[in-house]
Design a protein around this motif. Sequence first.
Motif, PDB file in Angstrom:
ATOM      1  N   GLN B  39      53.938  -1.447  27.422  1.00 56.58           N
ATOM      2  CA  GLN B  39      53.337  -2.369  26.383  1.00 56.58           C
ATOM      3  C   GLN B  39      54.623  -2.164  25.187  1.00 56.58           C
ATOM      4  OE1 GLN B  39      49.612  -0.521  25.642  1.00 56.58           O
ATOM      5  NE2 GLN B  39      48.547  -2.135  26.378  1.00 56.58           N
ATOM      6  N   THR B  77      47.505  -6.709  36.833  1.00 56.87           N
ATOM      7  CA  THR B  77      46.821  -6.107  35.908  1.00 56.87           C
ATOM      8  C   THR B  77      47.664  -5.568  34.861  1.00 56.87           C
ATOM      9  OG1 THR B  77      46.866  -4.421  37.888  1.00 56.87           O
ATOM     10  CG2 THR B  77      44.992  -5.501  37.498  1.00 56.87           C
ATOM     11  N   LEU B  78      48.864  -5.163  35.101  1.00 58.53           N
ATOM     12  CA  LEU B  78      49.870  -4.626  34.159  1.00 58.53           C
ATOM     13  C   LEU B  78      50.232  -5.487  33.070  1.00 58.53           C
ATOM     14  CD1 LEU B  78      51.109  -2.137  32.906  1.00 58.53           C
ATOM     15  CD2 LEU B  78      53.099  -2.628  34.554  1.00 58.53           C
ATOM     16  N   THR B  80      48.325  -7.791  32.218  1.00 60.32           N
ATOM     17  CA  THR B  80      46.910  -8.300  31.346  1.00 60.32           C
ATOM     18  C   THR B  80      47.128  -7.466  30.407  1.00 60.32           C
ATOM     19  OG1 THR B  80      45.910  -9.105  33.349  1.00 60.32           O
ATOM     20  CG2 THR B  80      44.659  -8.522  31.439  1.00 60.32           C
ATOM     21  N   ALA B  81      47.444  -6.041  30.493  1.00 61.45           N
ATOM     22  CA  ALA B  81      47.426  -4.875  29.726  1.00 61.45           C
ATOM     23  C   ALA B  81      48.572  -5.312  28.328  1.00 61.45           C
ATOM     24  CB  ALA B  81      47.711  -3.623  30.041  1.00 61.45           C
ATOM     25  N   ALA B  84      47.353  -7.838  25.923  1.00 62.43           N
ATOM     26  CA  ALA B  84      46.628  -7.528  24.811  1.00 62.43           C
ATOM     27  C   ALA B  84      47.395  -7.121  23.530  1.00 62.43           C
ATOM     28  CB  ALA B  84      45.849  -6.329  25.509  1.00 62.43           C
TER      29      ALA B  84
END
Lengths: 446, 446
Positions: B39, B77-78, B80-81, B84
């Motif tokens: 992130q 999936t990563l 998607t994180a 956020a």
Amino acid sequence: MAERKLHLNAFLMGVGHHEAAWRHPRTDVSALDSVAHFQNLAKIAERGTFDSVFLADGVQIWGDVRHSIANRFEPVTLLTALAAVTEHIGLIATASTGFSEPYNLARLFASLDHISGGRAGWNIVTTAGDRSAQNFNRDTNFEHARRYERAAEFLEVTTALWDSWEDDALIVDPAAGVYADDTKVHEINHRGEWFCVRGPLNATRSPQGRPLLVQAGSSEDGKAFAARWAEAVFTAQQTFEDATTFYTDLKRLVAKAGRAPEHLKVLPGIVPVLGGTEQEARALAEELDDLIIPTRAVRQLTEMIGIDLTDHPLDEPLPALPPVSHINGAKSRFELVRDLAERERLTLRQLLARLGGGRGHQVVAGTPEQIADHIELWFRNGAADGFNVMAPLLPSGLEDFVETVIPLLRSRGLFRTEYEAKNLRGHYGLPRPESKFAKQPLATVG
Amino acid sequence: MAERKLHLNAFLMGVGHHEAAWRHPRTDVSALDSVAHFQNLAKIAERGTFDSVFLADGVQIWGDVRHSIANRFEPVTLLTALAAVTEHIGLIATASTGFSEPYNLARLFASLDHISGGRAGWNIVTTAGDRSAQNFNRDTNFEHARRYERAAEFLEVTTALWDSWEDDALIVDPAAGVYADDTKVHEINHRGEWFCVRGPLNATRSPQGRPLLVQAGSSEDGKAFAARWAEAVFTAQQTFEDATTFYTDLKRLVAKAGRAPEHLKVLPGIVPVLGGTEQEARALAEELDDLIIPTRAVRQLTEMIGIDLTDHPLDEPLPALPPVSHINGAKSRFELVRDLAERERLTLRQLLARLGGGRGHQVVAGTPEQIADHIELWFRNGAADGFNVMAPLLPSGLEDFVETVIPLLRSRGLFRTEYEAKNLRGHYGLPRPESKFAKQPLATVG
């Protein structure tokens, strides 16, 4: 021994579980398109110390597109977005053993478990219906028993893949240049009827070892599968008698399969229609039922039980239905609908209203005390280990539940007041599985 | 006409692209396990107004597990994180056409596009190697040309699925009980050699219509595929001459395929090894090369080019390599490695050092001005529309690039100072595709 505690799952679905929820003035249809809406739901459930949230799924369009809400989001990705704004609550996604490859599915769930810090659960479905099969190179679906045979082998493969990196396989010593102990990373070399998979998985072992395994099928095949694999079962039961029979039977099968009965939690669905008085609650239920669109509801019923009722008159009783052995769809849901219609001698229109609230799950309209009484009765008397809470309207129905029912359950000593465990398995009181390869002298990865 | 602008993608990989990054004191291996690390990388890249971030992937374990870093996270999936915690930057995930079903893959990317508000991109790979095939029910992989045949049909199906809900299909009128215009939701009824898919997709049309389509294969089959489908190409080029030849050739093929050449962006990989002086930069590059583990690097090279070199003496020149027609792996990468070794008469050990920085991508060690000069030269002279930036160390190499090179590119008028477009296609200056079903009188969903 610690006192037995209730387990609660919040089943999230669009703007509510009642099929007419999106038409009710208390909901906002723009929420259907909003990740923030679902993130808000997860935060509400976490405020209520629910064990988990759960998303259903399929691999086809359901109902007729004119009158039915279609998904925008796929569950594993949406839950990843929910993981980013929550800390404790479990995240259970539905995925099918019928139309995916074990390697891909194992990878996705391992990733969700890593990203969420040990909060991933998989609701295992086998997927009925030819429409689904037609999106995956087939004209017709496999028949019921074959679907469960595939599912069983699918689970053998995915659990072996999750086990393929032992817990202590990682060394990660930059100075020595050693990343992993290669004697603790295993090929699985599965060669079966449906799948041949060499492994290992291209993901290190995830915080929970394996995601929590959840299942919802309640047919004989479904129960046998659950007894072998499931750690939580979302079931649909209309009466206390049916629920205790199912509960007792399934726990017996779990023991027969060599597992501890308390390692499988039974959670019937409940649609709580809440009001300050019983009268208010019943009025809300009626408002919702009046918004049902019969043509749409008949089509959904037809898809649910695999019998075409689209030309049946709405105000006549159901026709005689065939024995369950003739059904190749969801057998247990067919039996539930048939028994409900016969027991209460319902016309088609009455049946649609009974199913509109929760697609076969029990609808309970009442005050917070009445809902709490119902939950306590079932929990204390062998009908349930907890409930799959299906709020009729979202977010309001979940907010109401958290603000009015949860405090009652807590004050009665039935439910946690704060999270005590650090991952989803912990919330459900379930053990962390050891790798099946642990302590075995096996060939290393070449 | 607006001035042509540079496009930059940040290729994220663990703690850096240099294969020994995890052994260098400037990296922290605990970051490998941390969503927060990734992130943070996405936020750094967004601060630098990069067009996108990108994650590579495969469907097997690469290298030997003792010395090679394994993934924890799956890209969709990563990302998607990462969605956020970011607002603008594009999110490009690698996924294979060889070992998944079009319906599942289309759904995942539609979901990422919905969740991120129009920032999803798909790096399309066909996946070479028998080890991958062995995780998916096969002993050997399909041969090179067959993999591209499958990929072409895979794209026909997925693009039709993304188009199956027209832009204006949604009505969402709660009062009338109408959710969608069923004349604008289409079955795709694909019946091909590899796939039979009825559709429609069980996801409404996503913000970008279709995710951005990215591709990296540079073989003849790969270029033909890119000319038909790709909107951005991540390519590996070692010299300016090779890069201009590739650029010119690919743009010609795009025009020949009936598309506007500017609708495909060519982005060669660059590994920028930055220092305050050229000497500092070269010292860092040497430090990293000295940390390479030869046995591990030989194995990776063997997997990359499909020729077994594990028993070849490190300090002798490479053996004569077969013609590319004998190669069934990644053909263009094989040619690049062969040409590099022959052109510079490298021993195996020297070749490993040259490849350790970027697995065949160009390593440029120098000051921020020298890196900016290099980028400008290639961009202005027909070698690139932008770059795929592969920082040797993460996060430090990406931070250095954003703080020292990006300001130079901005001051030279080559790169944006803030985001101007609202989605990933907009960043790359690409049009939003119209649904192929728009305005056609077609059968509705029954």
